[in-house]
Design a protein around this motif. Structure first.
Motif, short mmCIF file in Angstrom:
data_model
loop_
_atom_site.label_atom_id
_atom_site.label_comp_id
_atom_site.label_asym_id
_atom_site.label_seq_id
_atom_site.Cartn_x
_atom_site.Cartn_y
_atom_site.Cartn_z
N GLN A 54 2.23 -1.13 -5.98
CA GLN A 54 0.90 -1.15 -6.63
C GLN A 54 0.25 0.34 -6.94
O GLN A 54 0.61 1.33 -5.97
CB GLN A 54 -0.35 -1.71 -5.72
CG GLN A 54 -1.59 -1.70 -6.32
CD GLN A 54 -2.56 -2.56 -5.69
OE1 GLN A 54 -2.30 -3.15 -4.80
NE2 GLN A 54 -3.77 -2.58 -5.95
N GLN B 150 -2.22 -6.19 4.38
CA GLN B 150 -2.82 -5.72 5.81
C GLN B 150 -1.51 -5.56 6.63
O GLN B 150 -0.65 -6.35 6.77
CB GLN B 150 -3.77 -6.55 6.20
CG GLN B 150 -4.97 -6.68 5.33
CD GLN B 150 -6.14 -7.69 5.86
OE1 GLN B 150 -5.77 -8.51 6.56
NE2 GLN B 150 -7.37 -7.30 5.62
N LYS C 132 -9.87 -0.16 -5.29
CA LYS C 132 -8.57 -0.46 -5.32
C LYS C 132 -7.86 0.49 -4.49
O LYS C 132 -7.88 1.73 -4.81
CB LYS C 132 -8.11 -0.53 -6.78
CG LYS C 132 -8.62 -1.74 -7.76
CD LYS C 132 -8.16 -3.16 -7.25
CE LYS C 132 -8.76 -4.15 -7.98
NZ LYS C 132 -10.25 -4.14 -8.17
N ALA C 133 -6.74 -0.05 -3.98
CA ALA C 133 -5.71 0.81 -3.31
C ALA C 133 -4.65 1.18 -4.35
O ALA C 133 -4.33 0.43 -5.28
CB ALA C 133 -5.24 0.45 -1.98
N LYS D 146 -2.26 3.08 -8.76
CA LYS D 146 -3.64 3.47 -9.32
C LYS D 146 -3.70 4.39 -10.17
O LYS D 146 -3.55 5.74 -9.76
CB LYS D 146 -4.60 3.61 -8.00
CG LYS D 146 -5.91 3.60 -8.45
CD LYS D 146 -7.06 3.56 -7.29
CE LYS D 146 -6.98 4.64 -6.25
NZ LYS D 146 -8.30 4.71 -5.34
N SER E 30 -3.20 -14.72 -2.12
CA SER E 30 -3.56 -13.45 -1.75
C SER E 30 -4.09 -13.64 -0.20
O SER E 30 -4.42 -12.47 0.40
CB SER E 30 -4.64 -12.79 -2.30
OG SER E 30 -5.88 -13.81 -2.60
N GLY F 296 -2.30 -10.19 -2.85
CA GLY F 296 -3.50 -9.76 -2.07
C GLY F 296 -3.12 -8.42 -1.58
O GLY F 296 -1.91 -7.94 -1.41
N ARG F 297 -4.29 -7.75 -0.89
CA ARG F 297 -4.06 -6.57 -0.29
C ARG F 297 -3.03 -7.02 0.87
O ARG F 297 -3.48 -7.80 1.78
CB ARG F 297 -5.53 -6.06 0.22
CG ARG F 297 -5.41 -4.58 0.85
CD ARG F 297 -5.01 -3.50 -0.30
NE ARG F 297 -5.01 -2.38 0.60
CZ ARG F 297 -6.22 -1.35 0.74
NH1 ARG F 297 -7.34 -1.72 0.62
NH2 ARG F 297 -5.87 -0.22 1.35
N SER G 298 1.91 -6.03 -4.00
CA SER G 298 0.91 -5.01 -3.52
C SER G 298 1.27 -3.97 -2.45
O SER G 298 0.44 -3.71 -1.78
CB SER G 298 -0.32 -5.95 -2.98
OG SER G 298 -0.04 -6.86 -2.15
N ASP H 157 1.14 -0.47 -1.27
CA ASP H 157 0.38 0.35 -1.76
C ASP H 157 0.61 1.66 -1.03
O ASP H 157 -0.27 2.58 -1.43
CB ASP H 157 -1.18 0.00 -2.10
CG ASP H 157 -1.76 -0.46 -0.64
OD1 ASP H 157 -0.94 0.04 0.50
OD2 ASP H 157 -2.57 -0.98 -0.45
#
Length: 220
Positions: free
Chosen positions: A122, A80, A131-132, A124, A53, A77-78, A96, A98
């Motif tokens: 991802q 970016q 969380k995104a 939600k 991540s 991971g998130r 991920s 999102d």
């Protein structure tokens, strides 16, 4: 992992996990925060798919482990915006993705890099400030554009259950994610971690992301 007993214990845990998972569900060994020696021991035991991540940590590990040949690296991971190019260069699968804006950027950069990563969106499906992710409504609304983006291979959905849910609530959440993936004709479901993998598997997960339940506590 220089200690032969530690390597043998890791191999035993891997075999335990492989026995627990039904056909069609695969183990993603979450190696973030773990030393390359542990990854080497896992590879020697037969594990090939690993989840990371943090881009800088992952690229250093990949360079150190290059002598093992191609491994199946997943970015979990998130994601970016300023790290997209590096992730595209070093990971074949991204769990991920999102947002629509990020998907557009990822598609553009992947085309520039002449790569075509597999992506999981991802989602939600419950309120979770930490969380995104797409809501089910958002994903349906922009699905036509998402599946038409060049240089991306949409393969599935990923979700993380919020903390504090009971087992039955987690399984209900995972079942909703599976139903949404079926509606969109996406075959892969990245659901379940060390604490909730049983509910995820019961709902049809195809990837369980196991870190501490395999390697133990992270070193960093």
């Amino acid at each position: 992992m220089a200690d032969p007993s530690a390597a043998a214990a890791l191999e035993d845990r891997l075999h335990w996990w492989w026995r627990q998972l039904p056909p069609g569900c695969r183990l993603l060994a979450v190696s973030k925060g773990q030393p390359t020696g542990a990854i080497r021991a896992a590879v020697a035991a037969g594990q090939r798919s690993f989840g990371e991540s943090r881009l800088q940590e992952a690229t250093a590990k990949q360079a150190e482990l290059a002598d093992l040949g191609p491994l199946d690296w997943h970015f979990i991971g998130r994601l970016q915006a300023n790290k997209v190019r590096g992730v595209v260069r070093h990971f074949a699968t991204i769990h991920s993705l999102d947002s629509l804006a990020l998907a557009r950027r990822l598609a553009r950069i992947a085309a520039e890099e002449e790569r075509r990563p597999a992506v999981l969106f991802q989602v939600k499906l419950r309120p979770d400030p930490g969380k995104a992710g797409f809501s089910a409504h958002e994903l349906r609304r922009c699905w036509s554009e998402l599946q038409g983006l060049p240089a991306l291979r949409p393969v599935g959905l990923m979700t993380i259950a919020p903390l504090g849910l009971e087992a039955g609530q987690r399984q209900e959440l995972f079942a909703e994610c599976a139903a949404l993936a079926g509606e969109l004709a996406l075959p892969e479901l990245s659901m379940g971690m060390s604490g909730d993998w049983r509910e995820a598997v019961a709902a049809g997960s195809t990837w369980v992301r196991i870190g501490s339940g395999l390697f133990g506590a992270r070193l960093s």
